[in-house]
Structures are given as structure tokens and as C-alpha cells.
Scaffold this active site. Structure first.
Site, PDB file in Angstrom:
ATOM      1  N   GLU A  27       8.768  -6.317   3.178  1.00  0.00           N
ATOM      2  CA  GLU A  27       9.376  -5.961   2.036  1.00  0.00           C
ATOM      3  C   GLU A  27      10.222  -7.049   1.552  1.00  0.00           C
ATOM      4  OE1 GLU A  27      11.285  -2.187   1.619  1.00  0.00           O
ATOM      5  OE2 GLU A  27      12.082  -2.575  -0.272  1.00  0.00           O
ATOM      6  N   HIS A  35      13.658   3.041  -4.749  1.00  0.00           N
ATOM      7  CA  HIS A  35      12.833   3.338  -3.768  1.00  0.00           C
ATOM      8  C   HIS A  35      12.407   1.933  -3.108  1.00  0.00           C
ATOM      9  CE1 HIS A  35       9.940   5.137  -1.464  1.00  0.00           C
ATOM     10  NE2 HIS A  35       8.946   4.505  -1.733  1.00  0.00           N
ATOM     11  N   LEU A  76       7.349  -2.316  10.225  1.00  0.00           N
ATOM     12  CA  LEU A  76       5.898  -2.624  10.256  1.00  0.00           C
ATOM     13  C   LEU A  76       5.528  -4.074  10.288  1.00  0.00           C
ATOM     14  CD1 LEU A  76       4.176  -0.042   7.590  1.00  0.00           C
ATOM     15  CD2 LEU A  76       4.240   0.193   9.979  1.00  0.00           C
ATOM     16  N   SER A  96       6.721  12.485  -1.833  1.00  0.00           N
ATOM     17  CA  SER A  96       5.416  11.549  -1.549  1.00  0.00           C
ATOM     18  C   SER A  96       4.823  11.620  -2.889  1.00  0.00           C
ATOM     19  CB  SER A  96       4.598  11.882  -0.470  1.00  0.00           C
ATOM     20  OG  SER A  96       3.310  11.023  -0.588  1.00  0.00           O
ATOM     21  N   LEU A 109       2.888  -0.141   2.988  1.00  0.00           N
ATOM     22  CA  LEU A 109       2.469  -0.243   4.472  1.00  0.00           C
ATOM     23  C   LEU A 109       1.603  -1.321   4.651  1.00  0.00           C
ATOM     24  CD1 LEU A 109       2.417   3.583   5.102  1.00  0.00           C
ATOM     25  CD2 LEU A 109       4.268   2.057   5.409  1.00  0.00           C
ATOM     26  N   HIS A 157      11.129   5.066  -8.121  1.00  0.00           N
ATOM     27  CA  HIS A 157      10.063   5.911  -7.885  1.00  0.00           C
ATOM     28  C   HIS A 157      10.139   7.348  -8.588  1.00  0.00           C
ATOM     29  CE1 HIS A 157       7.393   8.197  -5.764  1.00  0.00           C
ATOM     30  NE2 HIS A 157       7.117   7.295  -4.531  1.00  0.00           N
ATOM     31  N   ARG A 192       3.879   3.699 -10.768  1.00  0.00           N
ATOM     32  CA  ARG A 192       5.250   4.635 -10.488  1.00  0.00           C
ATOM     33  C   ARG A 192       6.238   4.085 -11.867  1.00  0.00           C
ATOM     34  NH1 ARG A 192       5.791   3.447  -4.166  1.00  0.00           N
ATOM     35  NH2 ARG A 192       4.433   5.051  -3.607  1.00  0.00           N
ATOM     36  N   GLY A 244       8.271  -6.590  10.705  1.00  0.00           N
ATOM     37  CA  GLY A 244       8.598  -7.176  11.945  1.00  0.00           C
ATOM     38  C   GLY A 244       8.208  -6.664  13.439  1.00  0.00           C
TER      39      GLY A 244
END
Lengths: 254, 671
Positions: free
Chosen positions: B454, B430, B44, B285, B470, B267, B338, B46
């Protein structure tokens, strides 16, 4: 179903590189857990080969959860193996019997040349996408508000279903004509169902289909095997929709 | 010593970004054509950056190790993407997204960066919809939302359980368009193996063509690292098999400081491990926590009977179940962040209430949601006095529409039907909040070298909220980096083309070749995976969900010993001239073996508990928060940025003090 250990006989395609001749080689493998995935099993084989000083079998893989589209493999004559709705990384060894012989080949098509062993070059798909698999909108930060244009849920859902294609190439490997129609039509459909994609619909379908032909993919004869083997269940309806789009684009004048 | 100037613009927080953008130097369009930018990684961050920079007129070379940019691991993100749109009219705002993210990160993120992220979040959704990303919609044709952990509003946009895929394919389509125009040269199956510095500035990279084995030199006026996280240092994680730290680590060894390496997200909802054969873990998820309730048996004997296969979860009566998140955190319940959910699950399992054969699993149960949705559906359809079976069937259909692909994925892996019996889940590595240190412009401590997504450290503090990765990746790639990079490049317009024949390129290429030669000539007795698995075990046991000084000290020594053994006994078959996956893995594991030690060192140094970093020595001893993590703001309200000195054990720490002017630092409570 409880975990069991099984013994299998693998017949795997080995090929040094794109120029060399390949052949099937036998590898018996013992004590494979039925809970392991097909790729875990190949890891196990490779660990054995490395420990013996042999070269491991090269295969494409990455996310190992069925979404990146990197893994391929033609297993016992089927793309992604005998299970339905899964990629090879999601195929589990519980699908195989103790003592079974399992043949493993690369995805075969003229447009997908072998790189090494089970690894093939699928960059033809990228080149097709570069010809029109997009909406021509620059990053600006001031496109209209996302909710300014309501899209009927039924269209949005159909577009989504088409957009879930992972570009693995199982459709091509399965098709007796090595056609890429299911792959191309999934993108054409997604964008032709959405108002944002309609503006360039005509150029898109013409350019993408043209590139598909240039890459050496075969024609579609409506057999439907691609839909059966597609790990994401991309529907044959998309091919029909692309044919309509193509026809519309060729018979109308601006 | 490079100074840590975070370059946060002056002024009130809500004006910083706007003012900064207004004063960034611009590069005129004619000059952009003479400036080259290398982008490593096509996820996302790059993919979005490469596309946007090319649209602006720069010459871009993009690199990825996969065969196609569409396969970057952003594609596996399931649940959604946050944006402060307030479409649900539930009181959401830029401020609330900012506040939730800073609080969720346990006050270890940089305020100004987080606020900027919240500001541009709404643009991301607009941009993606314009690209044809098919987000979920309601029957009125408008975008739908759901909730994620750590927040009290519904601000998460989604595309079933494949949001990451749809967003990445959106960025990939924008990138493809630029490749088609010749503005981006795409180099797939290439791996960056070194960063080249000339006169202290990043001027290019050395990359290996993974198909031919050739070592290549590529020059540019700036290098962007968007190479993701380093969770695979644990061997088992939800990362892709190829996800690695190599590009980031080699930049670190060339002078980029590495920030907060110990901040790792474990996670809570992953499929538990089933055996030694396993190569990776699969996430379920977080969106499932909207409808799933997490529990273990309330009685130890029931848990034991389940582990022995004598009892089924469906046979345990409601009053004998312990919905431990709802019990401990009534305000947020199953939607706590989390880190909190993971620790709570570990606590129950450590006490003997775990439910699968290994004792390391808890239940995620959809039965109440199935009944609730079933009754609602029966009402809508006008069915009078529906039978329990009818309600079940209607409810299952609703659950299937929402989470069908996740349920199918679970079934394929475990061979258990989650519509009939609760899912078993356990925490797994995660995401890594730590990463390369960057300033407000996303530039590392090496001039001209940037880090996005990230791979950098800045927005998530010590714990990332769900659906924020994201958001950050696309924010960095579409809306932040393409602007901020202009500040640096505006001074590069007179530089001209950079030759790859300069001595610095030759030296860097030689380094890379020497390392490969050295590794392949060890011809030892153990495979690369053997070392990677041993490293992973040390990391999980001693640098995992709960850490203490003794364990961390031991971990540092053990990792060092494994590293030494690796360099004397690894066996890499084949040659460097051609596709050689074992050689690729070896280079990555060599870097993980260095990073792992720094990771443990950072965790040892940070003698406080914050977010995902839990030190057993630092817990609340009494009061309402008894047993919860205890932060130490007096001594640790800073970013630890580590400078490479030639050995991870002697890395030098630099501090960036964190100043909170807009949000008061308080004990994070979800009770």
C-alpha cells in the site's frame, strides 16, 4: 439499548518501567458513554490526564477491531474483561454499571515481563513460533497448483479454527500455571491437520514445546480456563491434539 | 529534477515481465551474504519481502512499530484475495483480472504493473497453500471462491472473514523461519524516523527504539519501505491506530516523490460513527455485498420516522424501499466498485434518506439471502412444506457459516442483532491508492530505496477493487521485489559494509533528535489528539467523498493553520527516554499535518473526477450517465508525482503520462 452516560472508578496498575515497583492508582472518570469501547474510555482518561499535565496510562492496542492481538488488559480479574468472545478493544462500556469500580491490570506471567504500566513483553510467543511454527517452503512461484492436493473440508475447517488464534496471550494470563499450551497447540494443530504440515510434524512439536518450557511458561493441568477466556474460542481439543502429536513424536523412531 | 523514468520493459504486455525477469542481473549466492537490506514494515508486503530476501541469502533487518511482526494491519483485511485461477470455470483469465483492475482503477494505473500483478496472482495462492494457509474449501476438498465488487466472475479466495489474518500469519511464519535461522534480524517496537542518503543513494535509516527511547543508526545497501497507507490523516478510518505515513513521508522529504496523494478509497460498508468518543471505524467486509442488499426508505417521511425512532426498518414494506444500487446500476447491482457504492450512499443521505440518528447511514439487509438459502437448505434436507420460521432458521445458519465473525463483530459494537434487523452502514476512509512513486522495479526516485504494498502507488489507479490489496501486497513481497531488487544490488557487490559513523548518519540522527526535543519542549496546552481530530474533520468535510475548488483551497489554509498551532501549542507529557505513546503519536501527526496539505493540493490540481476522487465540478450533465463522475483523459491521464521543496504548498508536480496500449479508455459504466 440506548446510549447512557455513566461514572466509573478506575483502579489502574501504574509502573514506570520493567525495573521499578508498580502500584494500583485510583482514577474516577465521569460521563463515559455506554456506546464507547473500553479503549475509547481509556483514551478519554488519557486525554484528561494529558490536559492536567500528568503522564497518560500506557497500554498496547492497534487495530481496535479484535484481530491484531495487540490489546491485552486484565479487567476485573478477567483477561479482556467480563464479555465473552471479545478482545479488550471490542469490549464495550455497556457491560459496566454506573458507579462501578473497575480494576485494570497488565497480563501477568513470568514469561510476560511488564514494560510499562499495562504494556507487557510477549516476544516469548514469537520465539516459540521461530522454532517450528511454519512449513519449510521457500518462495519460488512454482510450488504445485493449489488444487493439486484436495484437503477434506472438515480438516481444513478445523485447521482454520485453530489458525484464528491472535497471539494475544489471554490464555497465559488466565492460566493459574501461566501455561502457553493453548497458544502453542493452536499452531501445532493447524499444521498437523494439513498435509503440508505433516512432513515436519515431529520436529515441530518437539522444538516448539521445548522452547515453550525454556521461556518459563508453566504446565497444563487441564483446568480449561484458557478456553473460556480466549477471545477467539480456540478449543481445548487442540491441547489434546498437541499432546498426541508430542507423544507420537517421542515414542516413535525414524 | 529527477526524471520520471518508469522503466517499463519493451515488448508485448504479456511478455514484459517474463522478459524482464530473464534479463535482470543476478547476484551470486556468495555475494548475497555480504549485502544488507532493511525492510520497514512487516505486513503482507514487508513480511513477505523480508522472508523471501532472506531465503535468497541476503542479510535482512526488519522493523515494525508493533510488538510483533504478526500484528501489522494487513491482519485486519477480511474478505479475500483475488487470483486469476479460473477454478470456477466462469471465464476468468489473467487478461480479465488485468482488465477489471485497470477499469476499476478508472484508467489511472500503470498498465504494465497491473498485468504483472494479474500474472503472478495465481502463484500467490499456490505459495500460500504450500505454507499451510487454511483457505475455505468445498466438500470436494478443493478451494472455494466468492465474488467482489466491480467484477463478473468469482475469483476471490478467502478464509471466512479473516483472510488477511491467515495470509499475514503465512508470511509471518515464513519470516519466523528466517528469524530462527538468523537470516533476519527482527526489530519490533522500532519506528523509522529518517532515511539516510549517502552520495544520493539510500544507505540506511534512523530508528527510535520505542521501549528505551534510544535513537539508533542502521545501515544497508538498500531500504524497502512497506509501511502501508496514510488513511489516518482523516483521524477516523478503518486503519489501525498506529498506521501512519511517517516512514514514507520522511523518505519523501529526502527526495522520494509522492504520487497521487488524493487517491483515497472511501469504503462503502463500515459501521457508522456513533459519537464523539469514537477512536476508529470498523469495516464490514465487502463480501457481505454478495448476499446483502443495500437500501434506504423510498419515502423521506419514513426515513425521518426511522431517525426519530418511531419506525423500524422491518416495518417498511418491500415496495416502499429503494434498493438504490440495484436501481441505478442494474448490471452490477450491489456489487458495483467501492467508489461508486460510497457516492451513491452519500447521495441518498444528503437527500434526507439516511437512517440513523445522524442521518448518515443506509441499510445492508440479509433478509432475502436468509430466505433464499433457507429454502435451498430445506430442499437439500428434504423438508416438505417448511414453515417460514423453519426457513428463517435454516437460512440464518447458512449466513452464520459464511459471515459469522462479521455479524458477531457488528453485534458487539452496535448492540443490534443483524440476523433480525438490517445492518446500518456508511462509507469510511479505508485505503490509500496514492503513495510513494515507484518505477516498474518498485524503486522510488531515490536510488536504492524501494516501496512495496500500500505504501507505493502503482497498481490500483484511482480506485482499488476489493480483494486486490492482499494480492498486491503479497505479489510485491514474494514475487516482484525479491527479483527486481537484484538489478540494483548487482552493482553493490563491491561496496562492502556501510559504516554508521559517516557524517550523513550523524546529521540524520541529529535531525531526528532535534525534532523530538523541539516537540517535547513546546509544553503547550493541547493534546496530540486534539490536533489530529481537527485535521481529520477538515479532511473529511472538504477533502472527503466530494471535493470542490473552494473547499480544497480552504482546506489547505486550514491545515496550514492547524500545523502552525500544533508546533506552538502541543503538549507532550513525559520524556523521550522510554516508552512514550504521546510522543510517538506527535511525530506521526506532525507528518500528517504536512501530508494533509499536499493531499488537498493534489486534489485541487486534479480538476477531474476519477475513481475515488470526485470533483463536484466534473460530472456528466446528460445522457445515460447523468450525475456520474466525469473523467478528463485529455488533461489528466497521468500520475502526479510531487517533489518536496520544504513546504507542502510549494511542492513541485512531475507527470508520468499513462499510456494505454492494451485497454481502450472508455467511460466506466456499471449500469
Amino acid at each position: 439499548m440506548a446510549e447512557k452516560l455513566i461514572n466509573i472508578n478506575l483502579k489502574i496498575w501504574r509502573q514506570q518501567n520493567g525495573q521499578s515497583q508498580g502500584k494500583m492508582v485510583d482514577y474516577p472518570l465521569k460521563g463515559v458513554s455506554t456506546d464507547s469501547s473500553f479503549l475509547d474510555m481509556l483514551d478519554m482518561l488519557n486525554e484528561e490526564l494529558v490536559n492536567k499535565g500528568d503522564e497518560p496510562v500506557a497500554f498496547d492496542h492497534d487495530c481496535r477491531e479484535g484481530i491484531c492481538g495487540m490489546c491485552s488488559l486484565y479487567i476485573n480479574g478477567e483477561a479482556h474483561g467480563p464479555d465473552r468472545g471479545v478482545t479488550t478493544c471490542q469490549l464495550h462500556m455497556r457491560m459496566f454499571k454506573d458507579g462501578e469500580t473497575i480494576t485494570v491490570e497488565p497480563f501477568r506471567a513470568n514469561a510476560f515481563p511488564v514494560v510499562r504500566d499495562l504494556v507487557v513483553d510477549r516476544s516469548a510467543f514469537d520465539r516459540i513460533m521461530q522454532k517450528g511454527g511454519f512449513v519449510s517452503v521457500n518462495t519460488s512461484g512454482n510450488t504445485q497448483d493449489a488444487n493439486a492436493l484436495p484437503i477434506p473440508k472438515v480438516d481444513a475447517d478445523k485447521a482454520f479454527d485453530a489458525a484464528t488464534c491472535i497471539g494475544c496471550g489471554a490464555c497465559v494470563a488466565t492460566c493459574k500455571n501461566a501455561s502457553a499450551m493453548l497458544f502453542v497447540s493452536a499452531k501445532v494443530s493447524q499444521l498437523s491437520l494439513l498435509p503440508q504440515g505433516k512432513v515436519e510434524a515431529k520436529e515441530r512439536v518437539l522444538n516448539m514445546v521445548n522452547q515453550m518450557d525454556l521461556e518459563g511458561f508453566g504446565n497444563c493441568t487441564n483446568t480449561g480456563a484458557c478456553e473460556v477466556e480466549c477471545p477467539k474460542g480456540i478449543s481445548l481439543d487442540n491441547i489434546a491434539r498437541m499432546n498426541r502429536e508430542y507423544l507420537k513424536a517421542t515414542v516413535t523412531i525414524d | 529534477m529527477a526524471t520520471l523514468d518508469s522503466k517499463i520493459p519493451a515488448g508485448p504486455i504479456h511478455e514484459k515481465w517474463t522478459n524482464h525477469k530473464n534479463h535482470i542481473n543476478l547476484v551470486n549466492p556468495a555475494n548475497k551474504r555480504h549485502i544488507d537490506i532493511i525492510v520497514v514494515g512487516t505486513g503482507l508486503a514487508g513480511g513477505a519481502a523480508a522472508a523471501s530476501l532472506a531465503e535468497m541469502g541476503y542479510n535482512v533487518k526488519a522493523f515494525c512499530y508493533q510488538d510483533s511482526p504478526r500484528r501489522a494491519h494487513s491482519i485486519a483485511a477480511q474478505g479475500g484475495i483475488n487470483a486469476a485461477k479460473n477454478y470456477q470455470n466462469d471465464g476468468d483469465s489473467v487478461y480479465r483480472l488485468f482488465y477489471d483492475t485497470v477499469k476499476g482503477g478508472d484508467y489511472r494505473a500503470r498498465e504494465a504493473n497491473v498485468h504483472r500483478l494479474a500474472e503472478v496472482s495465481a502463484n500467490i495462492i499456490d505459495q500460500c497453500v504450500a505454507q499451510g494457509v487454511p483457505f475455505a474449501r468445498d466438500y470436494g476438498g478443493l478451494l472455494d471462491n466468492r465474488s467482489f465488487g466491480g467484477v463478473l466472475v468469482s475469483r476471490t479466495f478467502y478464509a471466512k472473514g479473516q483472510t488477511g489474518q491467515q495470509l499475514l500469519l503465512g508470511a509471518y511464519s515464513a519470516l519466523s523461519r528466517q528469524i530462527g535461522k538468523g537470516k533476519v534480524q527482527m526489530l519490533g517496537r522500532h519506528e523509522m524516523l529518517d532515511l539516510v542518503l549517502i552520495g544520493g543513494k539510500a544507505r540506511g535509516i534512523i530508528a527510535r527504539n520505542l521501549v528505551t527511547g534510544e535513537i539508533e543508526r542502521h545501515s544497508a545497501h538498500a531500504v524497502v519501505l512497506a509501511t502501508g497507507g496514510y488513511g489516518n490523516v482523516f483521524f477516523l478510518s478503518t486503519n489501525a491506530m498506529g498506521s501512519n505515513v511517517t516512514a514514507a513521508w520522511r523518505a519523501h522529504k529526502r527526495g522520494a516523490y509522492f504520487a497521487n496523494p488524493c487517491f483515497t478509497q472511501i469504503h462503502p460498508t463500515c459501521i457508522p460513527r456513533s459519537g464523539e468518543h469514537q477512536s476508529k471505524l470498523t469495516l464490514m467486509s465487502e463480501s457481505l455485498r454478495n448476499d446483502g442488499r443495500i437500501w434506504v426508505p423510498g419515502k423521506v417521511e419514513d426515513a425521518k420516522a426511522i431517525r426519530d425512532g418511531k419506525l423500524k426498518p422491518t416495518q417498511i414494506k418491500e415496495e416502499d424501499r429503494d434498493y438504490f444500487l440495484e436501481r441505478r446500476y442494474p448490471a452490477f447491482g450491489n456489487l458495483v466498485p467501492r467508489d461508486v457504492a460510497s457516492r451513491a450512499a452519500k447521495e441518498r443521505c444528503d437527500e434526507g434518506f439516511g437512517v440513523n440518528a445522524t442521518g448518515e447511514a443506509v441499510y445492508l439487509d440479509f433478509q432475502s439471502a436468509i430466505m433464499r438459502y433457507g429454502k435451498e437448505k430445506a430442499m437439500v434436507e428434504g423438508i416438505q412444506n417448511p414453515s417460514a420460521d423453519k426457513i428463517q432458521a435454516l437460512g440464518k445458519a447458512v449466513i452464520e457459516a459464511k459471515y459469522g465473525n462479521l455479524f458477531q463483530m457488528y453485534y458487539k459494537i452496535t448492540d443490534e442483532n443483524p440476523y433480525e434487523t438490517p445492518m446500518k452502514i456508511y462509507p469510511a476512509v479505508h485505503y490509500t491508492m496514492g503513495g510513494i512513486w515507484v518505477d516498474y522495479n518498485l524503486m522510488t526516485t531515490i536510488p536504492g530505496c524501494y516501496a512495496a504494498g500500500e505504501a507505493n502507488f502503482s497498481e490500483h489507479g484511482a480506485n482499488r477493487l476489493g480483494a486486490s490489496a492482499l494480492m498486491q501486497g503479497l505479489a510485491d513481497g514474494y514475487f516482484v521485489l525479491p527479483y527486481t531488487i537484484g538489478e540494483y544490488l548487482s552493482s553493490e557487490i563491491r561496496t562492502g559494509k556501510i559504516s554508521t559513523d559517516l557524517p550523513e548518519f550523524i546529521e540524520a540522527e541529529k535531525n531526528v533528535k532535534d525534532q523530538i526535543e523541539k516537540m517535547i519542549n513546546i509544553k503547550g496546552t493541547k493534546s496530540v489528539d486534539y490536533f489530529h481530530k481537527r485535521l481529520g474533520k477538515v479532511m473529511w468535510d472538504k477533502v472527503g467523498m466530494a471535493r470542490n475548488a473552494q473547499g480544497l483551497t480552504e482546506a489547505m489554509a486550514e491545515i496550514r493553520a492547524i500545523r502552525e498551532e500544533f508546533w506552538s501549542d502541543v503538549r507532550i507529557p513525559g520524556t523521550p527516554n522510554g516508552l512514550n505513546p504521546e510522543l510517538e503519536k506527535a511525530g506521526r501527526v506532525a507528518d500528517f499535518l504536512e501530508l494533509g496539505e499536499l493531499f488537498a493540493k493534489d486534489a485541487l490540481d486534479r480538476n477531474e473526477s476519477c475513481g475515488g476522487h470526485f470533483r463536484e465540478e466534473s460530472v456528466e450533465l446528460d445522457g445515460e450517465q447523468k450525475g456520474e463522475a466525469k473523467r478528463d483523459d485529455v488533461n489528466f491521464a497521468h500520475v502526479s508525482a510531487w517533489e518536496w521543496t520544504g513546504d507542502p504548498a510549494t511542492s513541485v508536480k512531475h507527470k508520468e503520462e499513462l499510456v494505454y496500449e492494451n485497454i481502450k479508455m472508455v467511460q466506466r459504466s456499471y449500469k
